[in-house]
Write a protein that holds these residues in place. Structure first.
Motif, PDB file in Angstrom:
ATOM      1  N   GLU A  24       0.811  -1.221   0.000  1.00  0.00           N
ATOM      2  CA  GLU A  24       0.000   0.000   0.000  1.00  0.00           C
ATOM      3  C   GLU A  24       0.847   1.274   0.000  1.00  0.00           C
ATOM      4  OE1 GLU A  24      -2.145  -3.108   2.609  1.00  0.00           O
ATOM      5  OE2 GLU A  24      -0.102  -2.400   2.356  1.00  0.00           O
ATOM      6  N   GLU A  25       2.150   1.139   0.196  1.00  0.00           N
ATOM      7  CA  GLU A  25       3.023   2.318   0.190  1.00  0.00           C
ATOM      8  C   GLU A  25       3.456   2.724  -1.217  1.00  0.00           C
ATOM      9  OE1 GLU A  25       5.841   2.856   3.709  1.00  0.00           O
ATOM     10  OE2 GLU A  25       5.607   0.668   3.580  1.00  0.00           O
ATOM     11  N   TRP A  26       3.205   1.884  -2.184  1.00  0.00           N
ATOM     12  CA  TRP A  26       3.615   2.169  -3.558  1.00  0.00           C
ATOM     13  C   TRP A  26       2.574   3.046  -4.251  1.00  0.00           C
ATOM     14  CZ3 TRP A  26       8.466   1.109  -4.967  1.00  0.00           C
ATOM     15  CH2 TRP A  26       9.178   0.217  -4.179  1.00  0.00           C
ATOM     16  N   THR A  27       2.231   4.094  -3.579  1.00  0.00           N
ATOM     17  CA  THR A  27       1.289   5.089  -4.086  1.00  0.00           C
ATOM     18  C   THR A  27       1.730   6.425  -3.506  1.00  0.00           C
ATOM     19  OG1 THR A  27      -1.045   5.677  -4.247  1.00  0.00           O
ATOM     20  CG2 THR A  27      -0.337   4.700  -2.178  1.00  0.00           C
ATOM     21  N   SER A  28       1.076   7.480  -3.866  1.00  0.00           N
ATOM     22  CA  SER A  28       1.466   8.769  -3.308  1.00  0.00           C
ATOM     23  C   SER A  28       1.207   8.782  -1.807  1.00  0.00           C
ATOM     24  CB  SER A  28       0.703   9.913  -3.981  1.00  0.00           C
ATOM     25  OG  SER A  28      -0.637   9.927  -3.545  1.00  0.00           O
ATOM     26  N   PHE A  29       2.043   9.485  -1.089  1.00  0.00           N
ATOM     27  CA  PHE A  29       1.904   9.576   0.359  1.00  0.00           C
ATOM     28  C   PHE A  29       0.516  10.097   0.729  1.00  0.00           C
ATOM     29  CE2 PHE A  29       2.357  12.060   4.296  1.00  0.00           C
ATOM     30  CZ  PHE A  29       2.655  11.014   5.160  1.00  0.00           C
ATOM     31  N   GLN A  30       0.047  11.068   0.000  1.00  0.00           N
ATOM     32  CA  GLN A  30      -1.253  11.677   0.279  1.00  0.00           C
ATOM     33  C   GLN A  30      -2.393  10.663   0.215  1.00  0.00           C
ATOM     34  OE1 GLN A  30      -1.380  15.093   1.075  1.00  0.00           O
ATOM     35  NE2 GLN A  30      -3.347  14.444   1.869  1.00  0.00           N
ATOM     36  N   ASP A  31      -2.235   9.633  -0.607  1.00  0.00           N
ATOM     37  CA  ASP A  31      -3.280   8.621  -0.760  1.00  0.00           C
ATOM     38  C   ASP A  31      -3.196   7.491   0.275  1.00  0.00           C
ATOM     39  OD1 ASP A  31      -4.345   9.982  -2.902  1.00  0.00           O
ATOM     40  OD2 ASP A  31      -3.196   8.836  -4.385  1.00  0.00           O
ATOM     41  N   GLN A  32      -2.147   7.500   1.113  1.00  0.00           N
ATOM     42  CA  GLN A  32      -1.995   6.438   2.105  1.00  0.00           C
ATOM     43  C   GLN A  32      -2.825   6.733   3.350  1.00  0.00           C
ATOM     44  OE1 GLN A  32       2.164   5.710   2.895  1.00  0.00           O
ATOM     45  NE2 GLN A  32       2.640   5.878   0.721  1.00  0.00           N
ATOM     46  N   SER A  33      -3.403   5.707   3.897  1.00  0.00           N
ATOM     47  CA  SER A  33      -4.165   5.866   5.132  1.00  0.00           C
ATOM     48  C   SER A  33      -3.208   5.932   6.319  1.00  0.00           C
ATOM     49  CB  SER A  33      -5.127   4.702   5.311  1.00  0.00           C
ATOM     50  OG  SER A  33      -4.401   3.514   5.592  1.00  0.00           O
ATOM     51  N   LEU A  34      -3.677   6.473   7.407  1.00  0.00           N
ATOM     52  CA  LEU A  34      -2.872   6.514   8.626  1.00  0.00           C
ATOM     53  C   LEU A  34      -2.577   5.099   9.126  1.00  0.00           C
ATOM     54  CD1 LEU A  34      -4.385   9.540  10.571  1.00  0.00           C
ATOM     55  CD2 LEU A  34      -2.206   9.416   9.351  1.00  0.00           C
ATOM     56  N   ILE A  56       0.463   3.887   7.291  1.00  0.00           N
ATOM     57  CA  ILE A  56       1.637   4.587   7.828  1.00  0.00           C
ATOM     58  C   ILE A  56       2.054   3.968   9.155  1.00  0.00           C
ATOM     59  CG2 ILE A  56       2.413   6.808   8.770  1.00  0.00           C
ATOM     60  CD1 ILE A  56       0.560   8.092   6.557  1.00  0.00           C
ATOM     61  N   GLU A  57       1.099   3.741  10.031  1.00  0.00           N
ATOM     62  CA  GLU A  57       1.404   3.145  11.337  1.00  0.00           C
ATOM     63  C   GLU A  57       1.942   1.718  11.192  1.00  0.00           C
ATOM     64  OE1 GLU A  57      -2.197   3.552  13.594  1.00  0.00           O
ATOM     65  OE2 GLU A  57      -1.889   5.711  13.871  1.00  0.00           O
ATOM     66  N   ARG A  58       1.381   0.928  10.282  1.00  0.00           N
ATOM     67  CA  ARG A  58       1.883  -0.441  10.066  1.00  0.00           C
ATOM     68  C   ARG A  58       3.308  -0.427   9.551  1.00  0.00           C
ATOM     69  NH1 ARG A  58      -2.031  -2.395   6.213  1.00  0.00           N
ATOM     70  NH2 ARG A  58      -0.344  -3.705   5.468  1.00  0.00           N
ATOM     71  N   SER A  59       3.626   0.489   8.657  1.00  0.00           N
ATOM     72  CA  SER A  59       4.979   0.563   8.109  1.00  0.00           C
ATOM     73  C   SER A  59       5.988   0.952   9.192  1.00  0.00           C
ATOM     74  CB  SER A  59       5.038   1.566   6.958  1.00  0.00           C
ATOM     75  OG  SER A  59       6.339   1.602   6.419  1.00  0.00           O
ATOM     76  N   ILE A  60       5.646   1.958   9.989  1.00  0.00           N
ATOM     77  CA  ILE A  60       6.532   2.372  11.091  1.00  0.00           C
ATOM     78  C   ILE A  60       6.666   1.220  12.092  1.00  0.00           C
ATOM     79  CG2 ILE A  60       6.788   3.957  13.050  1.00  0.00           C
ATOM     80  CD1 ILE A  60       7.291   5.413  10.453  1.00  0.00           C
ATOM     81  N   GLY A  61       5.568   0.543  12.383  1.00  0.00           N
ATOM     82  CA  GLY A  61       5.600  -0.578  13.321  1.00  0.00           C
ATOM     83  C   GLY A  61       6.522  -1.692  12.862  1.00  0.00           C
ATOM     84  N   LEU A  62       6.423  -2.059  11.609  1.00  0.00           N
ATOM     85  CA  LEU A  62       7.232  -3.148  11.070  1.00  0.00           C
ATOM     86  C   LEU A  62       8.688  -2.745  10.878  1.00  0.00           C
ATOM     87  CD1 LEU A  62       7.543  -5.956   9.787  1.00  0.00           C
ATOM     88  CD2 LEU A  62       6.760  -4.959   7.629  1.00  0.00           C
ATOM     89  N   ASN A  63       8.911  -1.595  10.291  1.00  0.00           N
ATOM     90  CA  ASN A  63      10.252  -1.228   9.840  1.00  0.00           C
ATOM     91  C   ASN A  63      11.100  -0.466  10.854  1.00  0.00           C
ATOM     92  OD1 ASN A  63      10.229  -2.285   7.066  1.00  0.00           O
ATOM     93  ND2 ASN A  63       8.446  -0.959   6.906  1.00  0.00           N
ATOM     94  N   PRO A 104       7.985   7.587   1.485  1.00  0.00           N
ATOM     95  CA  PRO A 104       8.300   8.441   2.636  1.00  0.00           C
ATOM     96  C   PRO A 104       8.211   7.759   3.993  1.00  0.00           C
ATOM     97  CG  PRO A 104       6.772   9.565   1.154  1.00  0.00           C
ATOM     98  CD  PRO A 104       6.956   8.188   0.627  1.00  0.00           C
ATOM     99  N   THR A 105       7.166   6.982   4.244  1.00  0.00           N
ATOM    100  CA  THR A 105       7.028   6.360   5.556  1.00  0.00           C
ATOM    101  C   THR A 105       8.074   5.275   5.755  1.00  0.00           C
ATOM    102  OG1 THR A 105       4.660   6.834   5.499  1.00  0.00           O
ATOM    103  CG2 THR A 105       5.417   5.235   7.121  1.00  0.00           C
ATOM    104  N   TYR A 106       8.266   4.442   4.760  1.00  0.00           N
ATOM    105  CA  TYR A 106       9.294   3.398   4.822  1.00  0.00           C
ATOM    106  C   TYR A 106      10.669   4.039   5.038  1.00  0.00           C
ATOM    107  CZ  TYR A 106      12.291  -0.428   3.214  1.00  0.00           C
ATOM    108  OH  TYR A 106      13.257  -1.390   3.113  1.00  0.00           O
TER     109      TYR A 106
END
Length: 171
Positions: free
Chosen positions: A89-99, A102-109, A148-150
């Motif tokens: 889901e991160e392979w899209t514009s940041f603006q189109d990503q849900s919170l 973003i939280e799952r990516s920060i949690g995992l990475n 950006p989040t990754y």
């Protein structure tokens, strides 16, 4: 026998790292959510040389339960964390990503690495001889090629390690 924990230990890079440690006489704890791939490594190298741990690095409670189940004299020589990936889901514009993404990516990475190091560090401090913590990340952490989040999570690993460097080096 010296022991090493490898998160993401059954993936492409992780399995190569696990294999190298096994070949050099270490007992390797292969921590991964891919049960089949981990089981294949254990089958290939034998239960006397490695074990599969089916743990999710983002599940703090499960990691704490596992660590509290270990014997009081359990120790590790090395912790290698490389679990993580860019979410589809991160392979899209940041603006189109849900919170939530973003939280799952920060949690995992980011938090996944921190969870593992926080909970397994006491076992590393118990060991004799050479000890190390290695967090493997992508070039995204330094060059910010996108996602950006990754990229933020991977850059956070760099900041985290620098922030605790003195504490690791004291023992």
């Amino acid at each position: 026998m010296k022991r090493v924990l490898v998160t993401g230990g059954s993936g492409g890079i992780g399995s190569c790292i696990s294999k190298r440690f096994i070949e050099n006489g270490y007992f390797v704890y292969i921590l991964d959510t891919d049960v089949c791939a981990s089981a294949q490594l254990v089958k290939k190298y034998g239960e006397e040389r490695c074990a599969a741990l089916n743990l999710d690095v983002t599940d703090c409670a499960a990691i704490q339960r596992y660590c509290s189940s270990l014997e009081s004299d359990f120790s590790l020589n090395h912790i290698i964390t490389l679990a993580g990936r860019a979410l589809s889901e991160e392979w899209t514009s940041f603006q189109d990503q849900s919170l939530e993404v973003i939280e799952r990516s920060i949690g995992l990475n980011l938090l996944g690495h921190i969870n593992i190091i926080h909970e397994f560090l006491p076992f590393l401090k118990r060991s004799e001889g050479d000890r190390s913590v290695l967090m493997i990340s992508s070039i995204n952490a330094m060059e910010n090629f996108g996602l950006p989040t990754y990229s933020a999570a991977k850059s956070g690993l760099y900041g985290f390690m620098n922030g605790v460097l003195n504490e690791f080096g004291k023992d």
